[in-house]
Motif scaffolding. Structure first.
Motif, PDB file in Angstrom:
ATOM      1  N   MET A   9       0.866  -1.071  -0.075  1.00  0.00           N
ATOM      2  CA  MET A   9      -0.123  -0.130   0.151  1.00  0.00           C
ATOM      3  C   MET A   9       0.783   1.220  -0.125  1.00  0.00           C
ATOM      4  O   MET A   9       1.632   1.496   0.823  1.00  0.00           O
ATOM      5  CB  MET A   9      -0.969  -0.127   1.274  1.00  0.00           C
ATOM      6  CG  MET A   9      -1.567   1.127   1.499  1.00  0.00           C
ATOM      7  SD  MET A   9      -2.849   1.915   0.340  1.00  0.00           S
ATOM      8  CE  MET A   9      -4.183   0.400   0.578  1.00  0.00           C
ATOM      9  N   ASN A  10       0.847   2.270  -0.875  1.00  0.00           N
ATOM     10  CA  ASN A  10       1.349   3.387  -0.974  1.00  0.00           C
ATOM     11  C   ASN A  10       0.896   4.569  -0.233  1.00  0.00           C
ATOM     12  O   ASN A  10      -0.374   4.630   0.082  1.00  0.00           O
ATOM     13  CB  ASN A  10       1.955   3.764  -2.445  1.00  0.00           C
ATOM     14  CG  ASN A  10       0.598   4.230  -3.179  1.00  0.00           C
ATOM     15  OD1 ASN A  10      -0.176   5.191  -2.621  1.00  0.00           O
ATOM     16  ND2 ASN A  10       0.227   3.407  -4.078  1.00  0.00           N
ATOM     17  N   ILE A  11       1.753   5.554   0.338  1.00  0.00           N
ATOM     18  CA  ILE A  11       1.054   6.674   1.130  1.00  0.00           C
ATOM     19  C   ILE A  11       0.087   7.245   0.371  1.00  0.00           C
ATOM     20  O   ILE A  11      -0.960   7.730   0.982  1.00  0.00           O
ATOM     21  CB  ILE A  11       2.135   7.321   1.669  1.00  0.00           C
ATOM     22  CG1 ILE A  11       1.874   8.397   2.829  1.00  0.00           C
ATOM     23  CG2 ILE A  11       2.955   8.093   0.614  1.00  0.00           C
ATOM     24  CD1 ILE A  11       1.166   7.797   3.945  1.00  0.00           C
ATOM     25  N   ASP A  12       0.115   7.550  -0.817  1.00  0.00           N
ATOM     26  CA  ASP A  12      -0.864   8.381  -1.305  1.00  0.00           C
ATOM     27  C   ASP A  12      -2.222   7.714  -1.395  1.00  0.00           C
ATOM     28  O   ASP A  12      -3.198   8.224  -1.213  1.00  0.00           O
ATOM     29  CB  ASP A  12      -0.266   8.841  -2.829  1.00  0.00           C
ATOM     30  CG  ASP A  12       0.742   9.604  -3.026  1.00  0.00           C
ATOM     31  OD1 ASP A  12       0.964  10.407  -2.182  1.00  0.00           O
ATOM     32  OD2 ASP A  12       1.633   9.615  -4.154  1.00  0.00           O
ATOM     33  N   SER A  13      -2.202   6.294  -1.884  1.00  0.00           N
ATOM     34  CA  SER A  13      -3.616   5.824  -1.855  1.00  0.00           C
ATOM     35  C   SER A  13      -4.208   5.829  -0.259  1.00  0.00           C
ATOM     36  O   SER A  13      -5.249   5.840  -0.073  1.00  0.00           O
ATOM     37  CB  SER A  13      -3.191   4.270  -2.160  1.00  0.00           C
ATOM     38  OG  SER A  13      -2.764   4.288  -3.776  1.00  0.00           O
ATOM     39  N   PHE A  14      -3.184   5.692   0.549  1.00  0.00           N
ATOM     40  CA  PHE A  14      -3.654   5.611   2.152  1.00  0.00           C
ATOM     41  C   PHE A  14      -4.388   6.724   2.226  1.00  0.00           C
ATOM     42  O   PHE A  14      -5.370   6.818   3.068  1.00  0.00           O
ATOM     43  CB  PHE A  14      -2.410   5.247   2.878  1.00  0.00           C
ATOM     44  CG  PHE A  14      -3.003   4.913   4.343  1.00  0.00           C
ATOM     45  CD1 PHE A  14      -3.599   3.640   4.479  1.00  0.00           C
ATOM     46  CD2 PHE A  14      -2.625   5.894   5.198  1.00  0.00           C
ATOM     47  CE1 PHE A  14      -3.778   3.625   5.977  1.00  0.00           C
ATOM     48  CE2 PHE A  14      -3.050   5.630   6.670  1.00  0.00           C
ATOM     49  CZ  PHE A  14      -3.554   4.612   7.083  1.00  0.00           C
ATOM     50  N   GLY A  68       6.987   2.069   4.169  1.00  0.00           N
ATOM     51  CA  GLY A  68       6.406   3.244   4.569  1.00  0.00           C
ATOM     52  C   GLY A  68       5.316   2.815   5.436  1.00  0.00           C
ATOM     53  O   GLY A  68       4.385   3.834   5.864  1.00  0.00           O
ATOM     54  N   PHE A  69       5.468   1.714   6.506  1.00  0.00           N
ATOM     55  CA  PHE A  69       4.446   1.359   7.327  1.00  0.00           C
ATOM     56  C   PHE A  69       4.137   2.384   8.572  1.00  0.00           C
ATOM     57  O   PHE A  69       3.145   2.797   8.750  1.00  0.00           O
ATOM     58  CB  PHE A  69       4.663   0.224   8.178  1.00  0.00           C
ATOM     59  CG  PHE A  69       4.261  -0.538   9.021  1.00  0.00           C
ATOM     60  CD1 PHE A  69       2.589  -0.554   9.088  1.00  0.00           C
ATOM     61  CD2 PHE A  69       4.502  -0.581  10.443  1.00  0.00           C
ATOM     62  CE1 PHE A  69       1.922  -1.284   9.859  1.00  0.00           C
ATOM     63  CE2 PHE A  69       3.745  -1.348  11.246  1.00  0.00           C
ATOM     64  CZ  PHE A  69       2.537  -1.391  11.002  1.00  0.00           C
ATOM     65  N   PHE A  70       5.349   2.832   8.784  1.00  0.00           N
ATOM     66  CA  PHE A  70       5.255   4.048  10.044  1.00  0.00           C
ATOM     67  C   PHE A  70       4.531   5.359   9.320  1.00  0.00           C
ATOM     68  O   PHE A  70       4.003   5.980  10.452  1.00  0.00           O
ATOM     69  CB  PHE A  70       6.470   4.404  10.503  1.00  0.00           C
ATOM     70  CG  PHE A  70       7.181   3.160  11.187  1.00  0.00           C
ATOM     71  CD1 PHE A  70       6.505   2.380  12.527  1.00  0.00           C
ATOM     72  CD2 PHE A  70       8.232   2.713  10.696  1.00  0.00           C
ATOM     73  CE1 PHE A  70       7.203   1.332  12.658  1.00  0.00           C
ATOM     74  CE2 PHE A  70       9.141   1.594  11.122  1.00  0.00           C
ATOM     75  CZ  PHE A  70       8.417   0.884  12.265  1.00  0.00           C
ATOM     76  N   TYR A 104      -0.261   9.071   9.508  1.00  0.00           N
ATOM     77  CA  TYR A 104      -0.978   9.793   9.044  1.00  0.00           C
ATOM     78  C   TYR A 104      -2.488   9.568   9.445  1.00  0.00           C
ATOM     79  O   TYR A 104      -3.317  10.455   9.625  1.00  0.00           O
ATOM     80  CB  TYR A 104      -1.141   9.662   7.393  1.00  0.00           C
ATOM     81  CG  TYR A 104      -1.786  10.546   6.760  1.00  0.00           C
ATOM     82  CD1 TYR A 104      -1.603  11.720   6.324  1.00  0.00           C
ATOM     83  CD2 TYR A 104      -3.316  10.060   6.084  1.00  0.00           C
ATOM     84  CE1 TYR A 104      -2.323  12.895   5.897  1.00  0.00           C
ATOM     85  CE2 TYR A 104      -4.157  11.131   5.510  1.00  0.00           C
ATOM     86  CZ  TYR A 104      -3.723  12.387   5.422  1.00  0.00           C
ATOM     87  OH  TYR A 104      -4.382  13.286   4.751  1.00  0.00           O
ATOM     88  N   ALA A 105      -2.733   8.185  10.034  1.00  0.00           N
ATOM     89  CA  ALA A 105      -4.056   8.196  10.313  1.00  0.00           C
ATOM     90  C   ALA A 105      -4.245   8.618  11.861  1.00  0.00           C
ATOM     91  O   ALA A 105      -5.238   9.049  12.012  1.00  0.00           O
ATOM     92  CB  ALA A 105      -4.098   6.634  10.347  1.00  0.00           C
ATOM     93  N   ARG A 106      -3.180   8.569  12.434  1.00  0.00           N
ATOM     94  CA  ARG A 106      -3.377   9.227  13.922  1.00  0.00           C
ATOM     95  C   ARG A 106      -3.540  10.666  13.637  1.00  0.00           C
ATOM     96  O   ARG A 106      -3.973  11.458  14.616  1.00  0.00           O
ATOM     97  CB  ARG A 106      -1.856   8.711  14.690  1.00  0.00           C
ATOM     98  CG  ARG A 106      -1.701   7.352  14.966  1.00  0.00           C
ATOM     99  CD  ARG A 106      -2.886   6.989  16.257  1.00  0.00           C
ATOM    100  NE  ARG A 106      -2.376   7.695  17.413  1.00  0.00           N
ATOM    101  CZ  ARG A 106      -3.266   8.872  17.649  1.00  0.00           C
ATOM    102  NH1 ARG A 106      -4.309   9.291  17.096  1.00  0.00           N
ATOM    103  NH2 ARG A 106      -2.738   9.385  18.801  1.00  0.00           N
ATOM    104  N   SER A 107      -2.782  11.245  12.684  1.00  0.00           N
ATOM    105  CA  SER A 107      -2.936  12.740  12.548  1.00  0.00           C
ATOM    106  C   SER A 107      -4.407  13.189  12.427  1.00  0.00           C
ATOM    107  O   SER A 107      -5.081  14.172  12.579  1.00  0.00           O
ATOM    108  CB  SER A 107      -2.332  13.293  11.330  1.00  0.00           C
ATOM    109  OG  SER A 107      -2.643  12.876  10.343  1.00  0.00           O
ATOM    110  N   ARG A 108      -5.151  12.089  11.997  1.00  0.00           N
ATOM    111  CA  ARG A 108      -6.736  12.426  11.790  1.00  0.00           C
ATOM    112  C   ARG A 108      -7.672  11.830  12.963  1.00  0.00           C
ATOM    113  O   ARG A 108      -8.798  11.583  12.621  1.00  0.00           O
ATOM    114  CB  ARG A 108      -7.157  11.731  10.318  1.00  0.00           C
ATOM    115  CG  ARG A 108      -6.560  12.055   9.146  1.00  0.00           C
ATOM    116  CD  ARG A 108      -6.426  13.809   8.731  1.00  0.00           C
ATOM    117  NE  ARG A 108      -7.669  14.117   8.692  1.00  0.00           N
ATOM    118  CZ  ARG A 108      -8.174  14.499   7.358  1.00  0.00           C
ATOM    119  NH1 ARG A 108      -7.306  13.892   6.370  1.00  0.00           N
ATOM    120  NH2 ARG A 108      -9.250  14.792   6.982  1.00  0.00           N
ATOM    121  N   ASN A 109      -6.931  11.785  14.004  1.00  0.00           N
ATOM    122  CA  ASN A 109      -7.686  11.433  15.195  1.00  0.00           C
ATOM    123  C   ASN A 109      -8.106   9.971  15.176  1.00  0.00           C
ATOM    124  O   ASN A 109      -9.296   9.853  15.475  1.00  0.00           O
ATOM    125  CB  ASN A 109      -8.451  12.587  15.732  1.00  0.00           C
ATOM    126  CG  ASN A 109      -8.977  11.990  17.278  1.00  0.00           C
ATOM    127  OD1 ASN A 109      -8.156  11.783  17.979  1.00  0.00           O
ATOM    128  ND2 ASN A 109     -10.273  12.539  17.498  1.00  0.00           N
TER     129      ASN A 109
END
Length: 330
Positions: free
Chosen positions: A66-71, A98-100, A105-110
Protein backbone atom coordinates in the motif's frame (compact mmCIF):
# COMPACT_ATOMS: atom_id res chain seq x y z
CA UNK A 1 -12.76 8.09 24.45
CA UNK A 2 -10.93 10.91 22.66
CA UNK A 3 -11.59 9.11 19.36
CA UNK A 4 -15.38 9.15 19.92
CA UNK A 5 -16.48 12.44 18.39
CA UNK A 6 -20.06 13.59 17.95
CA UNK A 7 -20.09 12.97 14.14
CA UNK A 8 -18.75 9.46 14.75
CA UNK A 9 -21.44 8.73 17.34
CA UNK A 10 -24.15 9.89 14.93
CA UNK A 11 -22.59 7.79 12.18
CA UNK A 12 -22.59 4.69 14.37
CA UNK A 13 -26.24 5.22 15.26
CA UNK A 14 -27.03 5.43 11.54
CA UNK A 15 -25.14 2.20 10.87
CA UNK A 16 -26.89 0.35 13.68
CA UNK A 17 -30.31 1.68 12.68
CA UNK A 18 -29.84 0.63 9.07
CA UNK A 19 -28.59 -2.80 10.12
CA UNK A 20 -31.48 -3.51 12.49
CA UNK A 21 -34.04 -2.22 9.97
CA UNK A 22 -32.48 -4.43 7.29
CA UNK A 23 -32.83 -7.47 9.53
CA UNK A 24 -36.44 -6.62 10.23
CA UNK A 25 -37.43 -6.00 6.61
CA UNK A 26 -35.02 -8.59 5.10
CA UNK A 27 -33.66 -6.14 2.57
CA UNK A 28 -30.41 -4.14 2.65
CA UNK A 29 -30.96 -0.62 3.92
CA UNK A 30 -27.82 1.27 4.76
CA UNK A 31 -27.02 4.63 6.30
CA UNK A 32 -23.68 6.09 7.30
CA UNK A 33 -20.03 5.38 6.52
CA UNK A 34 -17.68 2.74 7.99
CA UNK A 35 -16.87 2.98 11.68
CA UNK A 36 -13.89 0.63 11.35
CA UNK A 37 -11.83 -0.64 8.42
CA UNK A 38 -8.89 -2.95 7.91
CA UNK A 39 -6.27 -1.80 5.40
CA UNK A 40 -3.54 -4.13 4.16
CA UNK A 41 -0.03 -2.61 4.20
CA UNK A 42 1.26 -5.64 2.27
CA UNK A 43 0.37 -9.25 1.55
CA UNK A 44 4.00 -10.37 1.65
CA UNK A 45 5.36 -12.30 4.61
CA UNK A 46 8.68 -13.62 5.87
CA UNK A 47 7.19 -16.76 7.47
CA UNK A 48 5.47 -19.84 6.03
CA UNK A 49 2.65 -20.66 8.42
CA UNK A 50 0.82 -23.73 7.06
CA UNK A 51 -2.72 -22.32 7.33
CA UNK A 52 -1.82 -18.86 6.00
CA UNK A 53 -2.38 -18.31 2.25
CA UNK A 54 0.10 -15.45 2.27
CA UNK A 55 2.90 -17.37 3.96
CA UNK A 56 2.28 -20.44 1.80
CA UNK A 57 2.21 -18.32 -1.40
CA UNK A 58 -1.32 -19.53 -2.14
CA UNK A 59 -2.89 -16.15 -2.89
CA UNK A 60 -3.89 -15.75 -6.52
CA UNK A 61 -3.76 -11.96 -6.29
CA UNK A 62 -0.55 -10.02 -6.88
CA UNK A 63 1.81 -9.14 -4.04
CA UNK A 64 2.68 -5.54 -3.28
CA UNK A 65 2.63 -2.61 -0.84
CA UNK A 66 0.00 0.00 0.00
CA UNK A 67 1.48 3.38 -0.97
CA UNK A 68 1.09 6.51 1.11
CA UNK A 69 -0.83 8.47 -1.54
CA UNK A 70 -3.53 5.81 -1.84
CA UNK A 71 -3.69 5.53 1.92
CA UNK A 72 -4.11 9.27 2.37
CA UNK A 73 -6.93 9.28 -0.16
CA UNK A 74 -8.72 6.52 1.76
CA UNK A 75 -8.28 8.20 5.14
CA UNK A 76 -9.30 11.61 3.83
CA UNK A 77 -12.55 10.16 2.50
CA UNK A 78 -13.39 8.24 5.68
CA UNK A 79 -11.86 10.13 8.61
CA UNK A 80 -14.83 12.30 9.62
CA UNK A 81 -16.80 9.17 10.58
CA UNK A 82 -14.03 6.57 10.93
CA UNK A 83 -13.01 5.63 14.48
CA UNK A 84 -10.70 2.64 14.06
CA UNK A 85 -8.18 1.48 11.44
CA UNK A 86 -6.54 -1.93 11.59
CA UNK A 87 -3.35 -1.87 9.53
CA UNK A 88 -3.33 -5.56 8.81
CA UNK A 89 -5.03 -8.13 6.61
CA UNK A 90 -2.67 -10.62 5.00
CA UNK A 91 1.12 -10.44 5.17
CA UNK A 92 3.56 -8.84 7.60
CA UNK A 93 2.91 -5.07 7.93
CA UNK A 94 6.46 -4.20 9.01
CA UNK A 95 7.70 -5.31 5.57
CA UNK A 96 6.07 -2.22 4.02
CA UNK A 97 8.84 0.44 3.89
CA UNK A 98 6.25 3.16 4.52
CA UNK A 99 4.45 1.40 7.36
CA UNK A 100 5.17 4.07 9.97
CA UNK A 101 4.02 6.82 7.60
CA UNK A 102 0.67 5.04 7.27
CA UNK A 103 0.29 4.93 11.05
CA UNK A 104 1.28 8.55 11.53
CA UNK A 105 -1.13 9.82 8.90
CA UNK A 106 -4.11 7.97 10.35
CA UNK A 107 -3.20 9.17 13.84
CA UNK A 108 -3.01 12.75 12.55
CA UNK A 109 -6.71 12.42 11.72
CA UNK A 110 -7.58 11.34 15.28
CA UNK A 111 -8.16 7.69 14.36
CA UNK A 112 -7.35 4.76 16.64
CA UNK A 113 -4.76 2.59 14.87
CA UNK A 114 -3.95 -1.04 15.56
CA UNK A 115 -1.82 -3.59 13.77
CA UNK A 116 -0.62 -7.18 14.01
CA UNK A 117 2.85 -8.66 13.51
CA UNK A 118 4.78 -11.89 13.80
CA UNK A 119 7.36 -9.92 15.77
CA UNK A 120 10.48 -10.57 13.70
CA UNK A 121 11.10 -6.93 12.78
CA UNK A 122 11.09 -5.36 16.24
CA UNK A 123 14.73 -4.29 16.43
CA UNK A 124 15.68 -1.10 18.29
CA UNK A 125 15.13 1.22 15.31
CA UNK A 126 11.70 -0.22 14.47
CA UNK A 127 10.69 -0.26 18.13
CA UNK A 128 11.49 3.45 18.43
CA UNK A 129 9.67 4.21 15.17
CA UNK A 130 6.65 2.22 16.35
CA UNK A 131 6.35 4.22 19.55
CA UNK A 132 6.98 7.54 17.79
CA UNK A 133 4.40 6.78 15.09
CA UNK A 134 1.60 6.87 17.65
CA UNK A 135 0.39 3.31 17.05
CA UNK A 136 -2.27 2.58 19.68
CA UNK A 137 -2.29 -1.22 19.73
CA UNK A 138 0.06 -3.91 18.45
CA UNK A 139 -0.80 -7.62 18.42
CA UNK A 140 2.29 -9.85 18.44
CA UNK A 141 1.71 -13.50 17.55
CA UNK A 142 3.50 -15.94 19.84
CA UNK A 143 2.14 -19.45 19.30
CA UNK A 144 4.36 -21.38 21.69
CA UNK A 145 6.47 -20.93 24.80
CA UNK A 146 9.38 -22.96 23.41
CA UNK A 147 10.88 -23.18 19.93
CA UNK A 148 9.52 -26.64 19.17
CA UNK A 149 5.92 -25.70 19.84
CA UNK A 150 6.34 -22.27 18.25
CA UNK A 151 7.75 -23.46 14.92
CA UNK A 152 5.10 -26.17 14.57
CA UNK A 153 2.98 -23.34 13.15
CA UNK A 154 5.26 -20.31 12.71
CA UNK A 155 7.41 -22.07 10.13
CA UNK A 156 10.70 -20.27 9.56
CA UNK A 157 10.30 -18.22 12.73
CA UNK A 158 12.46 -17.78 15.81
CA UNK A 159 10.80 -17.54 19.20
CA UNK A 160 14.00 -16.10 20.68
CA UNK A 161 13.96 -13.23 18.16
CA UNK A 162 10.30 -12.49 18.80
CA UNK A 163 10.75 -12.42 22.59
CA UNK A 164 13.75 -10.09 22.19
CA UNK A 165 11.58 -7.83 20.04
CA UNK A 166 8.80 -7.74 22.63
CA UNK A 167 11.27 -6.82 25.35
CA UNK A 168 12.88 -4.17 23.16
CA UNK A 169 9.53 -2.55 22.39
CA UNK A 170 8.53 -2.63 26.06
CA UNK A 171 11.84 -1.02 27.04
CA UNK A 172 11.47 1.72 24.41
CA UNK A 173 7.95 2.47 25.64
CA UNK A 174 9.22 2.75 29.19
CA UNK A 175 12.13 5.02 28.21
CA UNK A 176 9.80 7.26 26.20
CA UNK A 177 7.24 7.26 29.04
CA UNK A 178 4.66 6.18 26.50
CA UNK A 179 1.57 4.13 27.24
CA UNK A 180 1.28 3.10 23.59
CA UNK A 181 1.26 0.90 21.74
CA UNK A 182 -0.53 -1.51 24.02
CA UNK A 183 1.35 -4.77 23.48
CA UNK A 184 -1.04 -7.69 23.03
CA UNK A 185 0.53 -11.14 23.04
CA UNK A 186 -1.71 -13.35 20.91
CA UNK A 187 -1.59 -17.11 21.31
CA UNK A 188 -3.32 -19.36 18.76
CA UNK A 189 -4.23 -22.61 20.46
CA UNK A 190 -3.03 -25.61 18.45
CA UNK A 191 -2.40 -29.29 19.06
CA UNK A 192 1.28 -28.44 19.42
CA UNK A 193 0.85 -25.81 22.16
CA UNK A 194 -2.48 -26.36 23.92
CA UNK A 195 -0.61 -27.57 27.01
CA UNK A 196 1.08 -24.14 27.22
CA UNK A 197 -1.99 -21.92 27.65
CA UNK A 198 -1.35 -21.24 31.35
CA UNK A 199 2.35 -20.70 30.71
CA UNK A 200 1.85 -18.12 27.94
CA UNK A 201 -0.45 -16.09 30.21
CA UNK A 202 2.44 -15.76 32.65
CA UNK A 203 5.34 -15.47 30.23
CA UNK A 204 3.61 -12.97 27.95
CA UNK A 205 3.45 -10.45 30.78
CA UNK A 206 7.00 -11.25 31.90
CA UNK A 207 8.30 -10.54 28.41
CA UNK A 208 6.67 -7.08 28.41
CA UNK A 209 3.17 -7.62 27.10
CA UNK A 210 0.34 -5.51 28.47
CA UNK A 211 -2.16 -8.30 27.87
CA UNK A 212 -2.27 -11.90 26.67
CA UNK A 213 -5.10 -13.02 24.40
CA UNK A 214 -5.73 -16.71 23.76
CA UNK A 215 -7.43 -17.28 20.43
CA UNK A 216 -8.93 -20.24 18.60
CA UNK A 217 -7.27 -21.18 15.32
CA UNK A 218 -8.90 -21.12 11.90
CA UNK A 219 -8.31 -24.04 9.53
CA UNK A 220 -9.02 -23.69 5.84
CA UNK A 221 -10.12 -27.27 5.13
CA UNK A 222 -11.56 -27.99 8.55
CA UNK A 223 -14.17 -30.53 7.45
CA UNK A 224 -11.54 -33.25 7.11
CA UNK A 225 -9.70 -32.35 10.29
CA UNK A 226 -6.09 -31.18 10.59
CA UNK A 227 -3.09 -32.47 12.59
CA UNK A 228 -2.75 -29.01 14.14
CA UNK A 229 -6.33 -28.93 15.45
CA UNK A 230 -6.43 -28.80 19.26
CA UNK A 231 -8.49 -31.27 21.25
CA UNK A 232 -12.25 -30.56 21.14
CA UNK A 233 -13.25 -28.04 23.77
CA UNK A 234 -13.34 -24.32 24.41
CA UNK A 235 -10.10 -23.72 22.48
CA UNK A 236 -11.41 -25.23 19.25
CA UNK A 237 -13.72 -23.56 16.73
CA UNK A 238 -14.88 -26.93 15.50
CA UNK A 239 -16.73 -30.02 16.67
CA UNK A 240 -16.93 -33.51 15.23
CA UNK A 241 -20.19 -34.65 13.66
CA UNK A 242 -21.11 -37.74 11.68
CA UNK A 243 -20.24 -36.11 8.37
CA UNK A 244 -16.97 -34.62 9.62
CA UNK A 245 -15.81 -31.52 11.45
CA UNK A 246 -18.19 -28.55 11.66
CA UNK A 247 -17.73 -25.01 12.92
CA UNK A 248 -19.37 -24.64 16.33
CA UNK A 249 -21.25 -21.44 15.89
CA UNK A 250 -24.44 -20.93 13.99
CA UNK A 251 -24.40 -18.80 10.84
CA UNK A 252 -27.47 -16.55 11.12
CA UNK A 253 -28.57 -14.54 8.10
CA UNK A 254 -27.13 -11.27 9.35
CA UNK A 255 -23.70 -9.80 10.02
CA UNK A 256 -23.08 -6.32 11.42
CA UNK A 257 -19.63 -6.24 9.83
CA UNK A 258 -21.27 -5.91 6.41
CA UNK A 259 -22.86 -2.66 7.59
CA UNK A 260 -20.16 -1.22 9.86
CA UNK A 261 -16.86 -1.83 8.08
CA UNK A 262 -14.83 -3.45 5.33
CA UNK A 263 -11.35 -4.51 4.29
CA UNK A 264 -9.08 -2.99 1.67
CA UNK A 265 -6.20 -4.86 0.05
CA UNK A 266 -2.83 -3.21 -0.57
CA UNK A 267 -3.87 -2.22 -4.13
CA UNK A 268 -7.13 -0.60 -3.05
CA UNK A 269 -9.58 -3.43 -3.74
CA UNK A 270 -12.53 -3.31 -1.33
CA UNK A 271 -13.71 -6.68 0.00
CA UNK A 272 -16.44 -7.51 2.53
CA UNK A 273 -14.36 -8.69 5.48
CA UNK A 274 -11.18 -10.34 6.74
CA UNK A 275 -12.39 -13.84 5.81
CA UNK A 276 -12.10 -12.94 2.11
CA UNK A 277 -8.33 -13.45 2.13
CA UNK A 278 -7.92 -13.87 -1.61
CA UNK A 279 -10.35 -11.08 -2.56
CA UNK A 280 -12.85 -13.48 -4.12
CA UNK A 281 -15.67 -10.99 -3.61
CA UNK A 282 -14.31 -7.63 -4.86
CA UNK A 283 -16.86 -4.87 -4.44
CA UNK A 284 -14.91 -1.98 -5.95
CA UNK A 285 -11.55 -0.25 -6.21
CA UNK A 286 -10.52 3.11 -4.82
CA UNK A 287 -8.59 3.76 -8.05
CA UNK A 288 -11.71 3.80 -10.19
CA UNK A 289 -14.33 5.50 -8.01
CA UNK A 290 -14.79 7.11 -4.62
CA UNK A 291 -15.24 4.96 -1.55
CA UNK A 292 -18.77 6.25 -1.03
CA UNK A 293 -19.74 5.17 -4.57
CA UNK A 294 -18.60 1.63 -3.80
CA UNK A 295 -20.08 1.63 -0.28
CA UNK A 296 -23.53 2.47 -1.70
CA UNK A 297 -23.18 0.56 -4.97
CA UNK A 298 -25.51 -2.13 -6.30
CA UNK A 299 -22.68 -4.67 -5.89
CA UNK A 300 -22.52 -3.95 -2.16
CA UNK A 301 -26.31 -3.99 -1.84
CA UNK A 302 -26.47 -7.34 -3.60
CA UNK A 303 -23.84 -8.83 -1.28
CA UNK A 304 -25.64 -7.56 1.81
CA UNK A 305 -28.85 -9.06 0.45
CA UNK A 306 -27.10 -12.43 0.14
CA UNK A 307 -26.05 -12.12 3.79
CA UNK A 308 -29.70 -11.60 4.72
CA UNK A 309 -30.91 -14.50 2.55
CA UNK A 310 -28.28 -17.23 2.39
CA UNK A 311 -25.21 -16.56 4.49
CA UNK A 312 -24.41 -20.27 4.85
CA UNK A 313 -24.02 -20.50 1.07
CA UNK A 314 -21.30 -17.83 0.86
CA UNK A 315 -17.89 -19.49 0.82
CA UNK A 316 -16.06 -16.96 2.98
CA UNK A 317 -18.81 -17.13 5.62
CA UNK A 318 -18.56 -20.89 6.18
CA UNK A 319 -15.50 -20.55 8.43
CA UNK A 320 -16.60 -17.36 10.17
CA UNK A 321 -16.80 -16.89 13.93
CA UNK A 322 -19.27 -14.01 13.58
CA UNK A 323 -22.35 -15.32 15.30
CA UNK A 324 -20.69 -16.15 18.60
CA UNK A 325 -21.22 -13.93 21.63
CA UNK A 326 -22.91 -10.55 21.33
CA UNK A 327 -22.69 -10.50 17.54
CA UNK A 328 -25.37 -13.21 17.51
CA UNK A 329 -27.86 -10.77 18.97
CA UNK A 330 -26.84 -7.76 16.94
Amino acid sequence: MKFITFPRIINYIKLLFGYLLSRLLRRPLHYGMPAAVSIEPTNRCNLHCPECPSGMKMLSRDAGFMNIDSFRSIIDQLSPQLTWVTLYFQGEPFMNPGFFDLISYARSRNIFVSSSTNGHFLDMDNAKATVQSGLNRLIISVDGTDQQAYEAYRAGGSLKKVVEGIRTLADVKKSARSSTPKIIIQFLVLKSNQHQVKEIRRKGIEWGGDKVEVKTAQFNDFSHGNPLMPSPGKYSRYRMQDAGWKIKNILPNHCFRMWAGCVMTWDGTIVPCCFDKDAQHPLGEIKTRSFRETWTSNEYKDFRQRILNEREQITICKNCTEGMGLSRWF
